[in-house]
Design an enzyme around this catalytic site. Sequence first.
Site, short mmCIF file in Angstrom:
data_model
loop_
_atom_site.label_atom_id
_atom_site.label_comp_id
_atom_site.label_asym_id
_atom_site.label_seq_id
_atom_site.Cartn_x
_atom_site.Cartn_y
_atom_site.Cartn_z
N SER A 141 55.03 -28.00 -65.95
CA SER A 141 55.55 -27.16 -67.03
C SER A 141 54.50 -26.53 -67.93
CB SER A 141 56.50 -27.97 -67.90
OG SER A 141 57.80 -27.78 -67.45
N LYS A 152 54.17 -22.87 -67.85
CA LYS A 152 55.09 -21.98 -68.56
C LYS A 152 54.37 -21.17 -69.63
CE LYS A 152 58.99 -24.97 -67.45
NZ LYS A 152 59.82 -26.12 -67.80
N TYR A 211 58.54 -19.35 -59.62
CA TYR A 211 58.54 -20.46 -60.57
C TYR A 211 57.88 -21.71 -59.97
CZ TYR A 211 60.35 -24.26 -63.44
OH TYR A 211 60.44 -25.38 -64.21
N TYR A 257 59.36 -31.23 -74.88
CA TYR A 257 60.71 -31.59 -74.47
C TYR A 257 61.52 -32.03 -75.69
CZ TYR A 257 58.36 -31.72 -69.92
OH TYR A 257 57.62 -31.42 -68.81
N VAL A 298 55.59 -32.52 -66.22
CA VAL A 298 55.92 -33.76 -65.53
C VAL A 298 54.82 -34.25 -64.58
CG1 VAL A 298 58.43 -33.52 -65.76
CG2 VAL A 298 57.29 -32.58 -63.74
N1 GLU Z 1 58.58 -27.98 -61.69
C1 GLU Z 1 59.24 -28.85 -62.63
C2 GLU Z 1 60.72 -28.55 -62.66
O1 GLU Z 1 61.06 -27.43 -62.63
C3 GLU Z 1 58.63 -28.64 -63.96
C4 GLU Z 1 59.22 -29.56 -64.98
C5 GLU Z 1 58.28 -29.95 -66.07
O2 GLU Z 1 57.08 -30.13 -65.89
O3 GLU Z 1 58.82 -30.07 -67.18
O4 GLU Z 1 61.55 -29.42 -62.69
#
Ligand code: GLU
Length: 308
Positions: free
Chosen positions: A67, A70, A192, A244, A262
């Site tokens: 994530s 992002k 993504y 989060y 994650v």
């Molecule tokens: N590729 C993970 C997902 O889409 C990223 C989630 C994360 O790192 O928060 O679930």
Amino acid sequence: MTQPHQLNALLDTLLQQCQPLYVEGKVADYIPVLSQVEPEQVGIAVATLDGTVYSAGAATQAFSLQSVSKIFALVMAMNRIGDELWQRVNMEPSGQPFNSIVQLEWEKGIPRNPVINAGAILVSDVLVSHYSASKSAFLTFIRRLCGEEAIYADPQVYLSELEHGNRNAALAYLMKSFGNIDAEVPQVLEQYFHQCATAINCEQLARSLLFLANRGVQPHNNEQICSRRDAHRVNAILSTSGMYDQSGEFAFKVGLPAKSGVGGAIIAIVPQFGVITAWSPPLNRFGNSVVAMQLISLLADELGLSLF
Ligand code: GLU
């Protein structure tokens, strides 16, 4: 101010102190390939605006960006479509798990913010729709920011996510049903997952995000990566939503814009100073790395880095 040799020594001490906490977390396994990572590894790097990088532990060991990707995608989308983005995604904390679907239904396909999964998938749609060869444009962007060609998308992680990405597919199709995704969903998901599968290490990641600590300008070559206003906006979103459903607690304890993934990485932006990256794979129940969070928290406290 702490002298350079003192900062290296401090990072070492904090790392020794925090490393044993890894047993309190659990390595993510909903993306099966991620569960194969050795849980006891820990790295930390601090990149400062003068170009110095301080580090300790496994700071040159590559991990899955997940994530934290992002942030890069968001900057690219802001650069490409400007304020139009904010008609399709909001800038509020979600108060829900990062991959929650309920809120998206209530709010008619408009994601709460660009750093939960729904928002990041929407951002991927912007990249697919506005960049030719958007996957390589994303990698080129990170490589340029950290000045290293070695950064790549790990094909095993990418495929593992693609095979187990039903919830992300559900988010994308739900947004598409509300008319908030332009491109075809499979293409958006490929983008993504490709972003999330980026392999990078603590030192590279800390260096590549320095522009966010420097009003949009990458210090090593003075390149304007995004406007000062957009650097402010990204930091604001990271402060309220980057950790989060523990973002409030992180602001309360640490007081820095931050983003976790994650894969076990957490980055924290320290305006006018630099960027901290810490990595340790086991996660707490919110999805944040137990050790990385504690490391950043103690370091920020020790150096008095809080913005508040
Ligand atoms: N590729 C993970 C997902 O889409 C990223 C989630 C994360 O790192 O928060 O679930």
